[in-house]
Write a protein that holds these residues in place. Structure first.
Motif, PDB file in Angstrom:
ATOM      1  N   ARG A 456       0.888  -1.239   0.180  1.00 19.96           N
ATOM      2  CA  ARG A 456      -0.135   0.352  -0.198  1.00 19.96           C
ATOM      3  C   ARG A 456       0.752   1.299  -0.096  1.00 19.96           C
ATOM      4  NH1 ARG A 456      -3.859  -0.508   4.352  1.00 19.96           N
ATOM      5  NH2 ARG A 456      -2.984  -2.233   5.380  1.00 19.96           N
ATOM      6  N   MET A 457       1.984   1.222   1.203  1.00 20.13           N
ATOM      7  CA  MET A 457       3.244   2.445   0.701  1.00 20.13           C
ATOM      8  C   MET A 457       3.257   3.009  -0.593  1.00 20.13           C
ATOM      9  SD  MET A 457       4.817   2.961   4.003  1.00 20.13           S
ATOM     10  CE  MET A 457       6.533   1.762   3.766  1.00 20.13           C
ATOM     11  N   PRO A 458       3.935   2.187  -1.159  1.00 18.45           N
ATOM     12  CA  PRO A 458       4.696   2.673  -2.464  1.00 18.45           C
ATOM     13  C   PRO A 458       3.336   3.186  -2.838  1.00 18.45           C
ATOM     14  CG  PRO A 458       5.052   0.045  -2.245  1.00 18.45           C
ATOM     15  CD  PRO A 458       4.337   0.793  -1.499  1.00 18.45           C
ATOM     16  N   LEU A 459       2.199   2.594  -3.224  1.00 21.57           N
ATOM     17  CA  LEU A 459       0.744   2.839  -3.759  1.00 21.57           C
ATOM     18  C   LEU A 459       0.641   4.498  -3.447  1.00 21.57           C
ATOM     19  CD1 LEU A 459      -1.582   0.403  -4.792  1.00 21.57           C
ATOM     20  CD2 LEU A 459      -0.324   1.271  -6.535  1.00 21.57           C
ATOM     21  N   TRP A 460       0.617   5.049  -2.121  1.00 26.93           N
ATOM     22  CA  TRP A 460       0.507   5.891  -1.429  1.00 26.93           C
ATOM     23  C   TRP A 460       1.560   6.912  -1.967  1.00 26.93           C
ATOM     24  CZ3 TRP A 460      -0.708   4.045   3.930  1.00 26.93           C
ATOM     25  CH2 TRP A 460      -1.133   3.755   3.670  1.00 26.93           C
ATOM     26  N   GLY A 461       2.683   6.726  -2.423  1.00 23.49           N
ATOM     27  CA  GLY A 461       3.038   7.879  -2.472  1.00 23.49           C
ATOM     28  C   GLY A 461       3.462   8.236  -4.343  1.00 23.49           C
ATOM     29  N   LEU A 462       3.210   7.425  -4.474  1.00 29.73           N
ATOM     30  CA  LEU A 462       3.167   7.341  -6.223  1.00 29.73           C
ATOM     31  C   LEU A 462       2.302   8.187  -6.608  1.00 29.73           C
ATOM     32  CD1 LEU A 462       3.929   4.005  -8.191  1.00 29.73           C
ATOM     33  CD2 LEU A 462       5.473   6.207  -7.936  1.00 29.73           C
ATOM     34  N   SER A 463       0.956   7.660  -5.518  1.00 29.30           N
ATOM     35  CA  SER A 463      -0.511   8.673  -5.909  1.00 29.30           C
ATOM     36  C   SER A 463      -0.379   9.799  -5.605  1.00 29.30           C
ATOM     37  CB  SER A 463      -1.805   8.222  -5.352  1.00 29.30           C
ATOM     38  OG  SER A 463      -1.996   6.854  -5.451  1.00 29.30           O
ATOM     39  N   PHE A 464       0.573  10.325  -3.755  1.00 29.39           N
ATOM     40  CA  PHE A 464       0.932  11.961  -3.584  1.00 29.39           C
ATOM     41  C   PHE A 464       1.581  12.256  -4.563  1.00 29.39           C
ATOM     42  CE2 PHE A 464       1.639  15.275  -1.209  1.00 29.39           C
ATOM     43  CZ  PHE A 464       2.691  15.212  -0.589  1.00 29.39           C
TER      44      PHE A 464
END
Lengths: 649, 173, 109
Positions: A456-464
């Motif tokens: 989940r964390m990379p996806l949040w990072g990429l979305s941000f």
């Protein structure tokens, strides 16, 4: 700077040798090494902003007595941006893979992946073209290893072979171009070097010599461009990229969205003194890019596999970047590389989530209840999709607008074609999203699918990043945050220098309008289900076939080049004379069958087939005739209008 | 006089709005009689615009001939060809409708652009008196005599021709 | 608001009527509604002529009213045209038993 490359390389070797005996540690080491590279890079960033350029010598290679090639690493703004993309997005993808891949696959996977990061950094950081070529081939090798990761199935290995071989075909051009350049540099400067810095200093010599009426730089550039087409999947060498989706999804995210395919664009920008200074060459690059952008987006509309849609999307976006380089807007191309890497990685990782939640099924026709199961992934797909389509305020809007604006200013006739491609882009992306995330009726008991935190964390990072990174280069009339283009100015001196606010606003509004229209069209289209597509299959099967399978290029290659393998096999089995006769006989047979007979058949088909094709327009309905007439008149008016009222839009 | 000019402009806006909106309603209505009524209002609006442009004779001719003749002819046509069974017309527009509307908007946009860009040389002083029937009659019988005669012959031909087209085939029966 | 009473506004009204008529001709299914569209197109043309007659000075002053004259003839021609068109529609109706033009596609292929 050497550390940047060394750390992933060492960790790759250590992991692959099995030092951690199939435990989680190999995965953690893989992630840590990329993170360390990233932090190293950031530390150099401070130095770079002060100095502008850092050169570090790696080896001196005595290739001839008295001649040395100095293999340097250079960190200038261009390579800094590329390294940032590779290590930053690479780290996030490494993290994601911790959750996506099974633990007993970590050893091979992280070994190859870290090797890829190391070689990609080598490609981007090296000053000598020969060293860059090591990296170029190396990432091709890693791509082969990683595409064929699930090697048990035959088609995966075929896809890996295809990728590598098509790449090699492109390298034919690359190596030829490099050799000509090497000889040229040698005769003109006396030094046996292909350093980018030296070539930039001596850039005038590339326009002097002429061969068959064209400056030698045109020939060299065309040869290098062949290599770039192979690596960056431009038409006609784009066929490996859709099949490369046979590899694991994080591999597709890293290699075939963010890093390896952008190596070609990187080379285009590095050699901007050749590609930007020669009008015929840049026209070639521009047209190839335009055709790729358009065709990639059109084929993507007809695909059913999630990853294939994203693969064609990548092909299309790479076409945009090539187009930008062809128009001379190298900084815009690099900005789009950066932004595209971010949101395409986001889209691919979301696709990975979707595939995991769908228990391995990748067909959009068979996605059941994904909206209830993975709502967060749905949201992030929307973020990625809106960015790809170019909706304000997401990042894709800013980078796409730069390219569209450049086309509008200098190549106005291409602008409508680009708008068609923009429309198709939004259409295929939201067709994907609306079809896969349909709402199921409430009779199914769907629990939410939870992903581990590392996924989940990379996806949040990429979305941000997708939401914010666009503001690195907002449109010039806004006035603020213009330091990024200035940062790239020293390495890529070309780019638009004048800004007309009214025209830029016009382009912004038109592109937003087209994007929003495409989303609405996709919504209306998806409400009808798959009726239109099955209708198309029934009524026009040949057309549907052409549109969905890379415009018969793939089949064409399969029919022409691959069977050559057959006749050549006899050379290894029978005596030389027999096999030569056999070889010639095969060709003679083919000539008889396809050329001589084919000519006759073709002549017969011409009036019959064309007549049938055009006869379909005559449906007896006078209103449709009138509509066609009006539409064509309107298009002619449109172009006449643009042509005569050029400056006063 | 300022007020007169203002009123003139307001009347212009009102009449043109009536004409344009009724035109839109012809497009919108599926029912034939509704669209015929909308056509009537359109013709009325255009007749008003003629009167505003100093051609009262033309405006009256428009109402008498067009609204009173052609429109009635169209309504006759509607009555003669209406379906015996009243089918439920579907109000869902087909896709070509929207595409054609967009095309129409684009064409309109071109026309407007060209209209606004051309340097028309217009009258600087407004001293046009409305044309009287006397002027028109005079012109019809002196300058435009030939077209006048030709048009009466044309009307005759069209009348005879239409009757010819519609009559029953006597040779068959 | 007096600036609205000018040549360009009338021309824009006429252009809009023209486009409306065009869209009606191109989209409506019923033949009689298509005739209404054609009437709109005629009207827009006539309006155009009268506008120019009012606003533009002619070189030869005796031609000042020629716009209105043309419009008179346009009205007459439109009436004749509608008459002939309705005659054709009536005879078509006898054959096809309907005025929907989509059924009249014998020239297909």
């Amino acid at each position: 700077m050497f550390l940047l490359i060394l750390i992933p390389l060492v960790s790759a070797v250590l992991i692959r040798l099995g030092l951690f005996r199939r435990s989680r540690l190999s995965g953690y080491l893989g992630c840590m090494s990329v993170l360390l590279s990233f932090l190293c890079l950031c530390s150099y960033g401070k130095v770079l902003s002060g100095q502008g350029l850092i050169i570090e010598q790696l080896i001196r290679w005595n290739i001839l007595p008295g001649q040395q090639i100095s293999m340097d690493l250079v960190l200038d703004p261009l390579s800094f941006v590329m390294c940032l993309l590779v290590t930053g997005v690479g780290f996030l993808i490494h993290l994601y893979s911790l959750g996506y891949m099974k633990v007993d696959q970590y050893q091979r996977y992280y070994g190859y992946l870290n090797l890829f990061i190391a070689l990609m950094l080598l490609l981007v950081l090296s000053d000598q073209m020969l060293l860059m070529f090591v990296g170029w081939e190396g990432v091709g090798l890693c791509s082969f290893l990683l595409i064929g990761f699930y090697g048990k199935e035959h088609q995966n290995m075929n896809a890996a072979k295809k990728a590598f071989i098509v790449n090699r075909i492109g390298d034919l051009g690359l190596v030829s171009g490099m050799l000509i350049l090497l000889g040229w540099m040698f005769t003109h400067t006396g030094a046996f070097t292909l350093s980018f810095q030296d070539m930039m200093i001596h850039r005038e010599i590339f326009l002097d010599a002429k061969l068959a009426g064209l400056p030698l730089s045109t020939w060299v550039g065309a040869l290098l461009f062949l290599g770039i087409c192979g690596k960056s999947a431009q038409i006609p060498l784009h066929i490996w990229l859709p099949d490369a989706m046979a590899g694991p999804t994080p591999v597709s995210a890293l290699i075939h969205a963010a890093s390896m395919v952008t190596a070609g664009i990187y080379l285009l920008c590095r050699m901007h003194f050749i590609f930007g200074a020669d009008p015929m060459l840049s026209t070639l690059v521009m047209w190839v890019g335009l055709v790729t952008a358009l065709m990639g987006s059109i084929v993507a509309i007809f695909q059913y596999d999630i990853k294939k849609i994203l693969a064609f999307s990548t092909i299309s976006q790479l076409g945009y970047m090539t187009l930008a380089c062809g128009m001379g807007a190298f900084r815009a191309a690099i900005f789009h590389v950066l932004i595209h890497g971010v949101f395409k990685a986001l889209l691919f990782l979301c696709a990975g989530n979707m595939i995991k939640a769908n228990f391995g099924v990748q067909d959009i026709r068979e996605c059941r209840g994904l909206r209830q199961r993975i709502p967060s992934t749905h949201r992030m797909m929307w973020v990625g999709g809106l960015s790809l389509t170019g909706i304000f305020p997401l990042a894709g809007f800013f980078s796409k607008d730069l390219i569209l604006f450049e086309a509008f200013l200098h190549h106005r006739l291409l602008f409508p074609v680009l708008l068609v491609s923009v429309f198709c882009t939004g259409f295929y992306m939201f067709r994907l999203i609306f079809f896969s995330f349909t709402k199921l009726p409430q009779d199914h008991d769907q629990k939410a699918f939870t992903f581990p935190l590392v996924m989940r964390m990379p996806l949040w990072g990429l979305s941000f990043l997708t939401l914010t990174a666009g503001w690195l280069w907002p449109p010039a009339f806004l006035g603020f945050f213009q330091s990024f283009p200035a940062f790239l100015n020293e390495t890529l001196g070309y780019g638009f220098t004048h800004h007309d606010t009214k025209q830029e606003l016009f382009v912004l509004l038109i592109s937003m309008g087209v994007s929003i229209a495409s989303i609405i069209c996709a919504k209306i289209y998806c409400q009808k289900g798959f009726e239109f597509e099955s209708y198309l299959q029934k009524r026009f099967p040949k057309l549907a076939n052409v549109l969905s399978k890379h415009y018969i290029l793939d089949e064409l290659y399969h029919r022409t080049f691959v069977p050559l393998h057959g006749p050549t096999q006899t050379f290894s089995e029978k005596p030389i004379t027999t096999s030569m006769f056999h070889f010639i006989a095969v060709f003679k047979g083919l000539f008889d069958r396809y050329v001589l007979d084919g000519l006759v058949h073709w002549f017969a088909w011409l009036p019959q087939g064309l007549g049938a094709l055009f006869g379909k327009i005559q449906n007896g309905h006078i209103q449709s005739y009138l509509r066609w007439m009006t539409m064509i008149t309107m298009i002619l008016l449109f172009y006449w209008f643009l042509w005569t009222f050029e400056g006063a839009i | 006089m300022d007020i007169a000019a203002e009123i003139k402009s307001l009347v212009f806006i009102g009449l043109s709005l009536m004409a344009l909106l009724s035109g839109g309603m012809i497009l919108f209505f599926e029912n034939l009689i509704y669209s015929a009524v909308a056509l009537f209002f359109t013709l009325l609006g255009v007749a008003g615009l003629y009167i505003l442009l100093g051609a009262p004779f033309l405006g009256m001719a428009q109402i008498m001939v067009y609204a009173g003749g052609v429109l009635v002819l169209i309504i006759f046509g509607i009555f003669l060809t209406s379906p015996y069974v009243e089918k439920e017309l579907s109000f869902k527009r087909h896709m070509s409708f929207w595409i054609t509307s967009i095309m129409g908007l684009v064409v309109f946009q071109f026309l407007v652009r060209m209209i606004l860009r051309t340097p028309w040389q217009v009258f600087t002083t407004e001293n046009n008196a409305p044309t009287s029937a006397k002027d028109i009659g005079h012109l019809l019988l002196t300058k435009y005599l030939l077209p006048f005669e030709i048009i009466s012959v044309v009307l005759l031909f069209v009348l005879i021709g239409s009757v010819l087209i519609v009559r029953k085939d006597l040779s068959k029966s | 608001m007096t600036y609205l009473f000018c040549l360009e506004s009338f021309l824009i009204v006429s252009a809009f009527l023209f486009v409306l008529g065009l869209v009606i001709v191109l989209t409506k299914h019923n033949a009689i509604q298509i005739i209404m569209g054609i009437e709109l197109i005629f009207n827009s043309v006539a309006l155009n002529f009268v506008t120019f007659s009012y606003f533009r000075p002619q070189l030869d002053a005796s031609y000042q009213l020629s716009g209105q004259m043309i419009s008179i003839f346009v009205i007459v021609i439109a009436a004749a045209d509608t008459c002939a068109a309705l005659a054709i529609i009536l005879s078509l109706f006898k054959v096809y038993k309907t005025t929907r033009i989509q059924s009249m596609n014998r020239l297909k292929g």
